[in-house]
Design a protein around this motif. Structure first.
Motif, short mmCIF file in Angstrom:
data_model
loop_
_atom_site.label_atom_id
_atom_site.label_comp_id
_atom_site.label_asym_id
_atom_site.label_seq_id
_atom_site.Cartn_x
_atom_site.Cartn_y
_atom_site.Cartn_z
N GLU A 168 57.16 6.75 78.56
CA GLU A 168 56.72 5.44 77.62
C GLU A 168 57.45 5.26 76.53
N VAL A 169 57.67 6.13 75.64
CA VAL A 169 58.49 5.97 74.41
C VAL A 169 59.72 5.68 74.43
N ALA A 180 57.66 3.01 68.75
CA ALA A 180 57.81 2.72 70.09
C ALA A 180 56.69 1.62 70.27
N ILE A 181 55.50 1.60 69.73
CA ILE A 181 54.71 0.83 69.92
C ILE A 181 55.00 -0.59 69.16
N ASP A 182 55.49 -0.42 68.10
CA ASP A 182 55.93 -1.50 67.21
C ASP A 182 56.97 -2.55 67.71
N THR A 201 57.80 9.58 66.99
CA THR A 201 58.39 8.07 67.00
C THR A 201 57.57 7.17 67.76
N LEU A 202 56.13 7.61 67.74
CA LEU A 202 55.01 6.87 68.56
C LEU A 202 55.08 5.42 67.70
N ALA A 231 56.09 16.98 67.12
CA ALA A 231 56.67 16.37 65.86
C ALA A 231 58.05 15.88 65.76
N ARG A 232 58.80 16.57 66.75
CA ARG A 232 60.09 16.33 66.53
C ARG A 232 60.57 15.46 68.00
N GLY A 233 59.55 15.31 68.63
CA GLY A 233 59.81 14.53 70.05
C GLY A 233 59.26 13.00 69.89
#
Length: 393
Positions: free
Chosen positions: A337-338, A269-271, A265-266, A259-261
């Motif tokens: 990946e992120v 990151a995709i956006d 921010t997924l 939740a803090r990693g």
């Protein structure tokens, strides 16, 4: 920014495409569907805890990979097509029933119920592909389910053949080959010789990120549930309560670090990624590693709470320490990946978990469980300190 798909007009039937003005949030039907996945995770951890052998671990991981593939492909469907437009709700409910049937057959999938498990898998994918191809007929989007059907027929023969073979070793080999074909087809976007590659997946970042966040957090519920049930069926002794407390702290660390990693921010990151399709295709593998780690850890917790003083054998050690290692490997892939960096703390954590394995047979299971929890907590602490040192902005 990932492109939002425009509604397609024309064709003999109104396609259930998720429009640009549709809600990007997960639908309640999708959360209802996740309950079947949680049932499958529970059956997998029970199989791991009951069958303390390398063969049993291999079988359970193949079965878990199969169930997770159903979830991944269903999530892609609800990301592309509105879960409120026919026939998508019926497809989700039908897939949910099939997934529940596979979960019920899972404990004896390498015994009497192999054909039920493998045959249900084939039925899910073939029926789903035929229905989508029918509703998308006359539209460019039809090509994807048609190509998927071609691959599903090929891999389906291996699933059915595996279910018919009586020998568990041959069944494992055939199903592993079938699963490899399915994952390869997904990763390469269902290639067909002589045909142009399919376009990359277009995604709704908020929806897709939310779905992966939800399934990971729900998988932690399996660890919580196993801890409560295991202690609830045993006398309350100091060492069992200590094992229970260790399981709770492990679950809390696994939640907090995600939740803090990168998990938090997924969506961004995709956006913002220049290659969002790459994240779409790597997300399943990263989250599979993490969820497999949680399920494996839950199986170890069940055994440790039952017999906290027992010295673990090699397969038991793999459950306790290997679960932590799988989670850290999955987190490392996701962080890469992120954030486009490989976190050193996660690599060190995996190395430490492996280094502890030779010591495990000489220690009680409770001590090994505490050591695994400390490895996870140490990695989370290192990431927290690194994040505080990172300059703002």
């Amino acid at each position: 920014m990932a492109e939002r798909r425009e509604p397609v007009t024309g064709g003999p039937r109104r396609a259930p495409i998720r429009g640009p003005n549709g809600s990007p949030r997960a639908d309640l039907l999708e959360l209802f569907f996740d309950l079947a996945v949680i049932a499958g995770l529970a059956m997998t951890s029970m199989k791991l805890a009951a069958d303390q052998s390398w063969t049993g671990i291999a079988q359970a991981l193949v079965l878990l990979s199969t169930l997770f593939a159903v979830w991944v492909t269903t999530t892609l469907i609800t990301d592309s097509y509105s879960p409120r437009k026919r026939p998508v709700p019926l497809l989700i409910l039908g897939t949910m029933f099939g997934l529940m049937l596979m979960s019920a057959a899972l404990p004896t999938a390498f015994g009497d119920h192999g054909l039920i498990f493998g045959g249900t898998w084939v039925a899910i994918f073939l029926v789903r592909g035929v229905v989508l191809a029918w509703f998308l007929r006359g539209r460019p989007e039809q090509e994807r389910p048609v190509r998927a059907l071609i691959w599903d027929v090929g891999s389906g023969t291996l699933w059915v053949a595996g279910g018919l073979v009586a020998d568990p070793g041959w069944r494992l080999g055939l199903w592993l080959a079938a699963l490899t074909a399915d994952y390869t087809a997904y990763g390469l976007r269902f290639p067909i010789p002589g045909r142009a590659p399919l376009p990359r997946y277009e995604v709704v970042p908020e929806h897709l990120a939310e779905r992966y966040q939800q399934i990971y957090i729900l998988s932690l519920g399996e660890l919580v549930l196993v801890s409560v049930l295991s202690l609830g069926h045993e006398p309350f002794t100091a060492d069992r309560v200590a094992a229970f407390g260790t399981a709770f702290l492990t679950a809390a660390v696994l939640w907090w670090s995600y939740a803090r990693g990168a998990g938090a921010t997924l969506r961004a990151a995709i956006d913002s990624s220049p290659h969002p399709a790459r994240l779409v295709q790597t997300n399943p593998y990263a989250h599979w590693l993490m969820i497999a780690g949680v399920v494996v850890t839950a199986a170890g917790v069940e055994r440790v709470i039952g017999q906290p003083g027992e010295r673990p054998n090699a397969p038991m050690t793999a459950l306790i320490l290997g679960g932590a290692g799988l989670v850290l490997c999955g987190r490392a892939v996701l962080e890469y990946e992120v954030y486009e960096r490989l976190p050193l703390s996660h690599v060190v954590g995996v190395v430490v978990a492996i280094a502890l394995a030779p010591l495990a047979p000489h220690l009680p299971g409770l001590a090994v469980s505490v050591a695994a929890g400390l490895v996870l907590a140490g990695v989370a602490a290192a990431e927290f300190l690194r994040a505080r040192r990172r300059p703002a902005g």
